[in-house]
Design a protein around this motif. Structure first.
Motif, short mmCIF file in Angstrom:
data_model
loop_
_atom_site.label_atom_id
_atom_site.label_comp_id
_atom_site.label_asym_id
_atom_site.label_seq_id
_atom_site.Cartn_x
_atom_site.Cartn_y
_atom_site.Cartn_z
N ALA A 67 0.86 -1.19 0.00
CA ALA A 67 0.00 0.00 0.00
C ALA A 67 0.89 1.24 0.00
O ALA A 67 2.03 1.19 0.45
CB ALA A 67 -0.93 0.01 1.21
N THR A 71 -1.96 8.01 1.44
CA THR A 71 -3.18 7.92 0.64
C THR A 71 -3.42 9.25 -0.04
O THR A 71 -3.27 10.31 0.59
CB THR A 71 -4.38 7.57 1.54
OG1 THR A 71 -4.11 6.33 2.20
CG2 THR A 71 -5.65 7.43 0.73
N THR A 75 -8.61 11.04 -2.09
CA THR A 75 -9.24 9.86 -1.47
C THR A 75 -9.50 10.11 0.01
O THR A 75 -10.56 9.76 0.54
CB THR A 75 -8.34 8.63 -1.63
OG1 THR A 75 -8.14 8.37 -3.03
CG2 THR A 75 -8.98 7.40 -0.99
N TRP A 116 -1.69 6.50 5.80
CA TRP A 116 -1.63 5.38 4.87
C TRP A 116 -2.88 4.50 4.93
O TRP A 116 -2.95 3.48 4.25
CB TRP A 116 -0.40 4.52 5.20
CG TRP A 116 -0.36 4.11 6.64
CD1 TRP A 116 -0.98 3.05 7.22
CD2 TRP A 116 0.30 4.81 7.69
NE1 TRP A 116 -0.74 3.03 8.58
CE2 TRP A 116 0.06 4.09 8.90
CE3 TRP A 116 1.10 5.97 7.76
CZ2 TRP A 116 0.56 4.50 10.13
CZ3 TRP A 116 1.60 6.36 8.99
CH2 TRP A 116 1.34 5.63 10.15
N ASP A 117 -3.85 4.87 5.76
CA ASP A 117 -5.04 4.02 5.92
C ASP A 117 -5.89 4.05 4.66
O ASP A 117 -5.96 5.06 3.95
CB ASP A 117 -5.86 4.47 7.13
CG ASP A 117 -6.57 3.31 7.80
OD1 ASP A 117 -6.62 2.22 7.20
OD2 ASP A 117 -7.06 3.48 8.93
N ASN A 118 -6.58 2.92 4.40
CA ASN A 118 -7.41 2.83 3.20
C ASN A 118 -8.90 2.71 3.50
O ASN A 118 -9.71 2.53 2.60
CB ASN A 118 -6.97 1.65 2.33
CG ASN A 118 -7.04 0.32 3.09
OD1 ASN A 118 -7.48 0.27 4.24
ND2 ASN A 118 -6.61 -0.74 2.45
N ASN A 119 -9.26 2.78 4.79
CA ASN A 119 -10.69 2.80 5.14
C ASN A 119 -10.87 3.37 6.55
O ASN A 119 -9.90 3.66 7.24
CB ASN A 119 -11.30 1.39 5.04
CG ASN A 119 -10.74 0.43 6.08
OD1 ASN A 119 -10.00 0.81 6.98
ND2 ASN A 119 -11.10 -0.84 5.95
#
Length: 246
Positions: A67, A71, A75, A116-119
């Motif tokens: 990843a 982010t 986003t 860096w989180d995606n949710n």
């Protein structure tokens, strides 16, 4: 006439010996028994698939997957907006929830989503999430281009809009005051799990205090990071980044 009897009558005359062997059993095996055995066989295959799939194919923690270290801002902005939209709907229907997992870490350390989180993760008890049914949740969110998917197997609601994602993780309370993750896999196949997720009920006791999250107060569990000690048992104090992030 039983199902087995019907099958026997379809066997050609050239298989008289097979007929002679099977026919005595046909009168003693009702079609319901054959049906039940067949369903049990299919369910057994499915359960075996679940175990193999989870243990050997998809048992990879999120922080071990590739990843980006950061982010994209576009986003992150969508994630923040979606977070507040979902929060507003839950609050409107009196659904009590808290931030959890990496989202709680972000709130405690930065007051924002982890870079860096995606949710975004929310946690709620079954008794709370049942205050709003799936159709009502979709009615409020889908007109805004949001997709809502309920995973009955894992006990989650996944809410997405483009690349942004909010996950509502549902937990239930046992008669012993222990909180366990919901979903039929977690309720009925817990013996296949190495370490089922659980934490004390007191961490989800009402009322919740709030904490600033992107300049807006959102609820957090009691004792702040105490829940993380149960969700990330062996390394809850470590800030986990994607493997490619130096």
């Amino acid at each position: 006439m039983s199902v087995l009897n019907r099958m026997i009558t379809l066997i050609s005359c050239g298989h008289k010996k097979i007929v002679a062997v099977l026919r005595p059993f046909a009168y003693y095996v009702p079609w319901k028994a054959v049906y039940i055995v067949f369903i049990f066989f299919i369910l057994t295959l499915y359960l075996m698939f679940i175990v193999i799939n989870d243990r050997f194919m998809h048992h990879i923690p999120w922080y071990e997957r590739s990843a980006p270290c950061q982010t994209p801002k576009s986003t992150l902005d969508l994630m923040v907006n979606l977070t507040f939209t979902v929060s507003d709907v839950l609050t409107k229907y009196g659904v009590n929830y808290v931030m959890c997992y990496g989202t709680l870490w972000g709130a405690l350390r930065y007051g924002t989503i982890l870079p860096w989180d995606n949710n975004v993760d929310f946690c709620a008890l079954t008794s709370e999430i049942h205050k709003i049914d799936l159709l009502t949740l979709r009615k409020h969110l889908e007109p805004e281009g949001v997709t809502v998917v309920r995973n009955y197997r894992r006990g989650t609601y996944t809410i997405t809009k483009g690349p942004a994602e909010v996950v509502i993780n549902v937990f239930y309370v046992t008669p012993f005051g222990e909180v366990l993750q919901d979903g039929f896999e977690n309720r009925f196949l817990w013996f296949f799990q190495d370490s089922p997720l659980s934490f004390p009920q007191r961490l989800m006791a009402l009322p919740f205090k709030t904490m600033p999250f992107h300049n807006r107060p959102l609820p957090v569990p009691h004792d702040d990071l105490e829940m993380l000690k149960y969700l990330y048992k062996d390394d809850w104090w470590i800030e986990k980044k994607p493997p490619d992030c130096k």
